[in-house]
Design a protein around this motif. Structure first.
Motif, short mmCIF file in Angstrom:
data_model
loop_
_atom_site.label_atom_id
_atom_site.label_comp_id
_atom_site.label_asym_id
_atom_site.label_seq_id
_atom_site.Cartn_x
_atom_site.Cartn_y
_atom_site.Cartn_z
N GLN A 1 50.87 42.45 68.51
CA GLN A 1 50.04 43.28 69.39
C GLN A 1 50.03 42.70 70.81
OE1 GLN A 1 46.87 43.35 71.00
NE2 GLN A 1 46.62 45.57 71.07
N GLU A 2 49.97 41.39 70.90
CA GLU A 2 50.02 40.74 72.21
C GLU A 2 51.36 40.98 72.88
OE1 GLU A 2 48.86 38.39 75.50
OE2 GLU A 2 47.68 39.30 73.89
N SER B 1 47.55 53.68 72.95
CA SER B 1 47.24 52.59 72.03
C SER B 1 48.42 51.66 71.89
CB SER B 1 46.85 53.15 70.66
OG SER B 1 47.95 53.81 70.05
N ASN C 1 39.91 47.79 75.32
CA ASN C 1 39.16 47.20 74.19
C ASN C 1 39.28 45.69 74.29
OD1 ASN C 1 40.52 49.87 72.72
ND2 ASN C 1 38.34 49.60 72.39
N ASP C 2 38.17 44.99 74.07
CA ASP C 2 38.23 43.55 74.26
C ASP C 2 37.42 42.77 73.23
OD1 ASP C 2 39.42 41.48 75.61
OD2 ASP C 2 37.72 41.19 76.96
N THR D 1 40.17 52.32 68.19
CA THR D 1 40.43 50.90 68.06
C THR D 1 40.53 50.53 66.60
OG1 THR D 1 39.75 48.69 68.80
CG2 THR D 1 38.00 50.18 68.09
N ARG E 1 46.18 46.88 81.38
CA ARG E 1 44.80 46.44 81.22
C ARG E 1 44.27 47.00 79.91
NH1 ARG E 1 39.56 48.66 82.93
NH2 ARG E 1 40.64 50.40 83.92
N ARG E 2 43.69 46.13 79.09
CA ARG E 2 43.10 46.58 77.83
C ARG E 2 41.75 47.25 78.10
NH1 ARG E 2 45.36 41.48 75.44
NH2 ARG E 2 46.52 42.05 73.56
N VAL F 1 45.26 50.71 76.00
CA VAL F 1 45.78 50.01 77.17
C VAL F 1 46.07 51.04 78.26
CG1 VAL F 1 47.72 48.64 78.04
CG2 VAL F 1 46.75 48.15 75.78
N ARG G 1 40.47 39.52 68.65
CA ARG G 1 41.61 39.90 67.80
C ARG G 1 41.87 38.85 66.73
NH1 ARG G 1 42.11 40.51 72.89
NH2 ARG G 1 41.68 42.64 73.55
N PHE H 1 51.46 44.49 74.22
CA PHE H 1 50.64 44.59 75.43
C PHE H 1 51.36 43.98 76.63
CE2 PHE H 1 47.58 42.26 78.15
CZ PHE H 1 47.03 43.35 78.80
N ASP I 1 44.38 48.19 70.39
CA ASP I 1 43.63 48.35 71.64
C ASP I 1 44.16 49.56 72.38
OD1 ASP I 1 42.18 45.94 71.33
OD2 ASP I 1 43.83 44.79 72.21
#
Length: 375
Positions: free
Chosen positions: A269-270, A335, A365-366, A245, A362-363, A354, A369, A273, A352
């Motif tokens: 990044q969003e 990643s 890492n949470d 991460t 689904r991530r 994924v 951000r 994802f 993250d």
């Protein structure tokens, strides 16, 4: 950390993997697979030799044949205790004997075989000498997706590794940064990863100020200063499965530009994802993240792929990069880590792990951000 411990793999799990690998070899037109000590052998059998030496150790998988592990006699007792040993036949060889002749007896003398990327050249050359009619292809080229799709138990282990990395970040953001060397913060990261269950730490990047413009900066003795952006990228193995991460923190208040670039990377990044779903080509994840950064005028400063696979190693196929047209499949894990790197100034990366689900991603890492301010 809380939560149940994932159940260990069984001999039946390893048997199913070896059978799947043999079928994949046949589908790829191969006579079989030759697996040397390393990640593939661990994944297929649960066996890691206590020492990797010049003595030949090789798993032979071929369609319609029982798996055979060729091992030096002095290592046979350890191999027999591996979890996957009941699912295969051990064939040992003693010093002074020819291990390549012993292995050749198991192989199609005119066949083409997939062989581990990390097999020693001396072993491959020894097999070629024993069987001049054979040919070979690296497993990465021949079966790049062999380990890519994870089962439920593997996903549970990857999620646990991701949670441990998240716990590490939550703790590292509390420590002092300003006035300390990068190497000191990196040591803190390593200690925290181990505290939260990692048995192997693969990397602890702490890239402060202008060092942040180097995505793979080697930690040094630079003293972190107030006003620095600091890229943190860390991970390793927990119970045999990887974490990885990245978060970018700031020592004290950021400038408007630093905040703007950080927000841009977070948006990219969003976007990467949100591009994740079954059937989409890997390159579309890269394209989605890259478009956000390029449209903002920073495209030339995003200088690496958007992601890499993860499993029993922290870097493995599939890769989220332009030109990779393989479709995403539920169970793949990788990643999503776009970045912007401004030479001699600063860098930002947000990453993250994924996993692909039946209807999206689904991530694993949470942690936040948003930009984190540290002391």
């Amino acid at each position: 950390m809380t939560g149940s411990t994932p159940a260990p793999f069984t001999a039946d799990d390893y048997r199913a993997r070896m059978e799947r690998a043999a079928r994949a070899a046949a589908d790829a037109g191969l006579a079989g697979l030759l697996v040397a000590p390393g990640p593939d052998l661990v994944w297929l059998t649960g066996y890691t030799p206590t020492a990797i030496t010049e003595r030949l150790t090789l798993l032979v998988l071929a369609p319609g044949q029982d798996p055979v592990l060729v091992v030096p006699t002095l290592e046979a007792p350890d191999a027999a205790h591996a979890t996957g040993a009941p699912a295969l036949t051990l064939r040992d060889w003693t010093d002074g004997k020819d291990p390549y002749a012993a292995t050749a007896a198991l192989l199609d003398p005119g066949g083409r075989f997939g062989i581990s990327d990390n097999a020693w050249a001396m072993h491959l050359l020894g097999l070629q000498k024993a069987l001049p009619g054979t040919s070979y292809a690296s497993l990465t080229d021949a079966l790049p997706m062999l380990r890519a799709v994870k089962d439920a138990a593997e996903l549970e282990l990857l999620a646990a590794a991701g949670a441990a990395a998240d716990a590490t970040f939550e703790e590292i953001r509390k420590v002092p940064f300003g006035g300390r060397r990068e190497s000191e913060v990196a040591a803190d990261l390593a200690d925290l990863l181990r505290r939260f269950g990692h048995d192997q730490v693969d990397f602890t990047i702490v890239a402060s100020g202008p060092n942040g413009a180097n995505p793979h900066h080697e930690v040094g003795d630079r003293v972190i200063e107030r006003g620095d952006m600091v890229v943190l990228d860390f991970g390793g193995l927990k119970d045999g499965y990887g974490s990885d991460t990245s978060r970018t923190v700031h020592v004290g208040g950021p400038t408007d530009e630093e905040r703007r670039v950080h927000d841009l990377v977070r948006e990219a990044q969003e976007a990467g994802f949100r591009a994740v779903r079954p059937g989409v080509a890997c390159q579309e994840v890269d394209r989605a993240a890259r478009k956000v950064i390029a449209d903002a005028g920073y495209g030339e400063y995003f200088i690496h792929r958007t992601g890499h696979g993860i499993g029993v190693t922290t870097h493995e196929p599939p890769y989220m990069i332009e030109g990779e047209e393989r479709p995403l499949v539920p169970g793949m894990c990788f990643s999503v880590e776009p970045g912007v790197y401004l030479p001699s100034r600063f860098g930002v990366r947000i990453e993250d792990i994924v996993t692909v689900t039946e209807d999206g991603g689904r991530r694993l890492n949470d942690t936040t951000r948003d930009m984190v301010i540290v002391d």
